[in-house]
Design an enzyme around this catalytic site. Structure first.
Site, short mmCIF file in Angstrom:
data_model
loop_
_atom_site.label_atom_id
_atom_site.label_comp_id
_atom_site.label_asym_id
_atom_site.label_seq_id
_atom_site.Cartn_x
_atom_site.Cartn_y
_atom_site.Cartn_z
N GLU A 190 0.82 -1.23 0.00
CA GLU A 190 0.00 0.00 0.00
C GLU A 190 0.84 1.26 0.00
OE1 GLU A 190 -2.30 -0.38 3.60
OE2 GLU A 190 -3.97 -1.28 2.54
N GLU A 384 -5.39 -7.79 -0.96
CA GLU A 384 -5.90 -7.86 0.42
C GLU A 384 -7.37 -7.56 0.46
OE1 GLU A 384 -4.38 -5.25 3.45
OE2 GLU A 384 -2.34 -5.64 2.78
C1 BG6 Z 1 -3.95 -2.85 5.25
C2 BG6 Z 1 -2.57 -3.30 5.63
O1 BG6 Z 1 -3.97 -1.47 5.33
O2 BG6 Z 1 -5.02 -3.20 6.04
C3 BG6 Z 1 -2.52 -4.49 6.57
O3 BG6 Z 1 -1.79 -3.57 4.49
C4 BG6 Z 1 -3.61 -4.33 7.60
O4 BG6 Z 1 -1.24 -4.56 7.12
C5 BG6 Z 1 -4.95 -4.34 6.89
O5 BG6 Z 1 -3.56 -5.28 8.62
C6 BG6 Z 1 -6.15 -4.29 7.80
O6 BG6 Z 1 -6.05 -3.21 8.67
P1 BG6 Z 1 -6.17 -3.37 10.24
O7 BG6 Z 1 -5.90 -2.03 10.77
O8 BG6 Z 1 -7.54 -3.85 10.49
O9 BG6 Z 1 -5.13 -4.40 10.61
#
Ligand code: BG6
Length: 496
Positions: A190, A384
Site C-alpha cells: 500500500e 488484500e
Molecule cells: C492494510 C494493511 O492497510 O489493512 C494491513 O496492508 C492491515 O497490514 C490491513 O492489517 C487491515 O487493517 P487493520 O488495521 O484492520 O489491521
C-alpha cells in the site's frame, strides 16, 4: 477480431505480513524495526492515531522498554515458531497463492549491513521451501510497513535518498537467493499509506507538536517511487520470471450528493489519495494534476536528474489493491463520519459497517476493479481484503470451534463480485484474503481484530497459548476453492 475476454482461472489466496505475524523480535540477528516500537493502547478514538504516528519520544520510550506485552508486533502470532504448522494448514486449506513479506530488519538488523544475518536467511530459506513444497504460488511483499529503526533514527527513513541504496542491497539479496520461488511481488505494501500514515508507510517521525511537513511526506514517497523502479530494473536483470507490481489501498469513493461540488471533491480526493502512486508506478509519469496540488499545499519535491526517465522506463507488470470498504466524500465536513482503512468517510446510509466502522460494500469492489482496469489496462490482484471481526472460541461436543458466519458472508459476497468483474472484462488475477491466520492489526495494534480463517489463541495483551484452530470459514473457503476450480476447469475446456 474477438471481443471474448481471455479467461483464466482466478487465484484464491491468503496473506500475512512479517511484522504482524512472525514475532521473534528478540531472536539473534533481528534488529528492531518500525513496528516493534508501536504500543498497544486500549481502544479509544485517539488510540489508533497515537499508535500509528510515532514521535521521537514514543520511539525512545519503546526502545528502552523491557516489558514486551505492550508491544504486540514483537510477538505477532508467534509465526516463527509455528511456521511449519501454519504452512501445513494453508496447504490443507488449498489456497493457490500465499502472500507474505520479508522482515528487512531480520536480514539486515540496522539496514546498513552489507551481508544479511545468517539466522534470518535460514528462516526464509525454510519458508520459501515449505511454501513451494505445499504447492502454493508465492506473492512476496518486500516491505510491508516495517523498516529497520536505525534507518529512521540515524538516516531519516525514506526522506533520505541513501535509504534507496540500503533497500536495493536488501532487494538484490532477496532476488538472487529466492528469485526462483517468487511468482509475483510488490516493492511496497500500500504505497499510498505513506501519505496517510507516514510512520508505517515511509518511516517518518511525527513532530512532537503539530502535523507532518507535507514536503517531507511527498519527498519520501518520491524516493519510494524511485526505489520501486530501481527494484524492478534490478529484478528484471537477476530474476526475470518474477512479475512486478505496485499496490495502493483502494477507497472506492462515492460522492455524498449529486452536487457538482461533491463530485469535484470526489475526483480531487481520488487523484491524490488513490491514483497518484498508480499513475507514477504503473503508467510511468507524474500526472498533470500533481502540479496544482503541490503548488497549493506548498509541497516541494527534489528529483534526481534521471528520476523521471527511470520511472517511465520501469513501470510494473501488474497493479494491486487492498479493498476493505467504500468511502463517501462530501464538501460538508460536519456530516456523520465513520472509520475505514487509513481514511475516514462520511457515513453511507445504504451500507452496514463492521464493528470497527468500516463500511461493507461488495459491489464497490466490482466498481473499483472496473475503474482501475479502465485506467491502467494492466492485470489486477486484490492483494488484500477481508472482514476484521471479534471471534470467540467455543467448545462444541468437546471440540474447539469458532463460528464466524459473518466472515463467510463477507467473503462470499466479495468473491462473487470479483467473478462478476472478470465477466465485465476486467483482467483480474485473483483475491487474497488478508490475515488468513489471525495476526496483529496494523491499524490499532490489536489481536482481537481478526481476519483469519485460522484462529490464534491470543489476546491484546499477548496472553494465550497461541494455538491454532480452524474456524468455520476455513472449511467454507476450502470448499469454495475446490468448487471454483472444478467449475473453472470445465468452463475453460468448453471455451477451448
Ligand atoms: C492494510 C494493511 O492497510 O489493512 C494491513 O496492508 C492491515 O497490514 C490491513 O492489517 C487491515 O487493517 P487493520 O488495521 O484492520 O489491521
Amino acid at each position: 477480431m474477438s471481443f471474448e475476454t481471455p479467461k483464466r482461472a482466478l487465484l484464491w489466496g491468503g496473506a500475512t505480513s512479517a511484522s504482524q505475524y512472525e514475532g521473534g523480535s528478540d531472536m539473534v540477528g533481528k534488529g528492531p524495526d518500525t513496528q516493534d516500537v508501536r504500543p498497544f493502547r486500549p481502544r479509544t478514538s485517539k488510540a489508533t492515531t497515537e499508535t500509528r504516528l510515532l514521535t521521537k519520544s514514543m520511539v525512545s520510550e519503546a526502545l528502552n522498554s523491557e516489558f514486551d506485552g505492550n508491544y504486540p508486533f514483537r510477538r505477532g502470532s508467534e509465526g516463527i515458531s509455528h511456521c511449519e504448522e501454519d504452512i501445513a494448514l494453508l496447504e490443507e486449506l488449498g489456497i493457490d497463492i500465499y502472500r507474505f513479506s520479508i522482515s528487512w530488519a531480520r536480514l539486515y538488523p540496522t539496514g546498513h549491513e552489507y551481508n544479511p544475518s545468517p539466522d534470518g536467511v535460514a528462516y526464509y530459506d525454510k519458508v520459501f521451501r515449505l511454501v513451494r513444497k505445499a504447492g502454493m504460488r508465492v506473492f512476496l511483499t518486500l516491505t510491508h510497513y516495517a523498516m529497520p529503526i536505525d534507518l529512521v533514527l540515524s538516516d531519516g527513513g525514506w526522506l533520505n535518498r541513501s535509504t534507496i541504496d540500503c533497500y536495493l542491497r536488501f532487494a538484490e539479496f532477496v532476488f538472487s537467493r529466492w528469485g526462483n520461488y517468487i511468482d509475483y511481488y510488490l516493492p511496497f505494501n500500500e504505497i499510498n499509506a505513506g501519505y496517510f500514515s507516514p510512520w508505517n508507510g515511509v518511516g517518518l517521525l511525527k513532530p512532537e507538536d503539530g502535523p507532518y511537513d507535507q514536503s517531507k511526506v511527498f519527498q519520501s514517497l518520491h524516493n519510494q517511487f524511485v526505489a520501486s523502479a530501481r527494484v524492478i530494473q534490478l529484478q528484471r536483470r537477476i530474476a526475470p520470471d518474477c512479475k512486478s507490481g505496485c499496490m495502493v489501498a483502494d477507497f472506492c469513493y462515492y460522492a455524498n450528493t449529486p452536487a457538482p461540488e461533491d463530485n469535484l471533491r470526489l475526483i480531487k480526493d481520488e487523484q491524490i489519495n488513490q491514483w497518484l502512486a498508480i499513475d507514477v508506478l504503473a503508467r510511468g509519469f507524474y500526472p498533470s494534476y500533481t502540479a496544482r496540488f503541490f503548488d497549493e499545499h506548498g509541497i516541494k519535491v527534489r528529483m534526481g536528474e534521471n528520476d523521471l526517465e527511470l520511472l517511465a522506463q520501469n513501470t510494473c507488470d501488474f497493479v494491486s489493491i487492498s479493498y476493505y470498504q467504500s468511502s463517501v466524500v462530501s464538501c460538508d465536513d460536519n456530516g456523520p463520519q465513520t472509520a475505514g482503512n487509513l481514511v475516514c468517510s462520511t457515513v453511507n446510509p445504504y451500507l452496514a459497517s463492521s464493528e470497527w466502522g468500516w463500511q461493507i460494500d461488495p459491489i464497490g469492489l466490482r466498481t473499483a476493479l472496473n475503474v482501475l482496469y479502465d485506467r491502467v489496462q494492466k492485470p489486477i490482484f486484490v492483494a488484500e481484503g477481508g472482514l476484521g471481526a471479534r471471534d470467540s472460541m467455543v467448545f462444541d461436543e468437546g471440540e474447539k470451534r469458532v463460528h464466524d458466519p459473518y466472515r463467510i458472508k463477507y467473503l462470499a459476497k466479495h468473491f462473487e463480485q470479483v467473478i462478476e468483474a472478470q465477466k465485465d472484462g476486467v483482467g483480474v488475477l485473483g483475491y487474497i484474503v488478508w490475515g488468513i491466520i489471525d495476526i496483529v492489526s496494523a491499524g490499532s495494534c490489536e489481536m482481537e481484530k481478526r481476519y483469519g480463517v485460522i484462529y490464534v489463541d491470543a489476546d491484546n495483551e499477548g496472553n494465550g497459548s497461541y494455538e491454532r484452530t480452524h474456524k468455520d470459514s476455513f472449511w467454507w473457503y476450502k470448499r469454495f476453492i475446490q468448487d471454483y476450480h472444478q467449475k473453472a476447469q470445465a468452463t475453460i475446456k468448453e471455451q477451448d
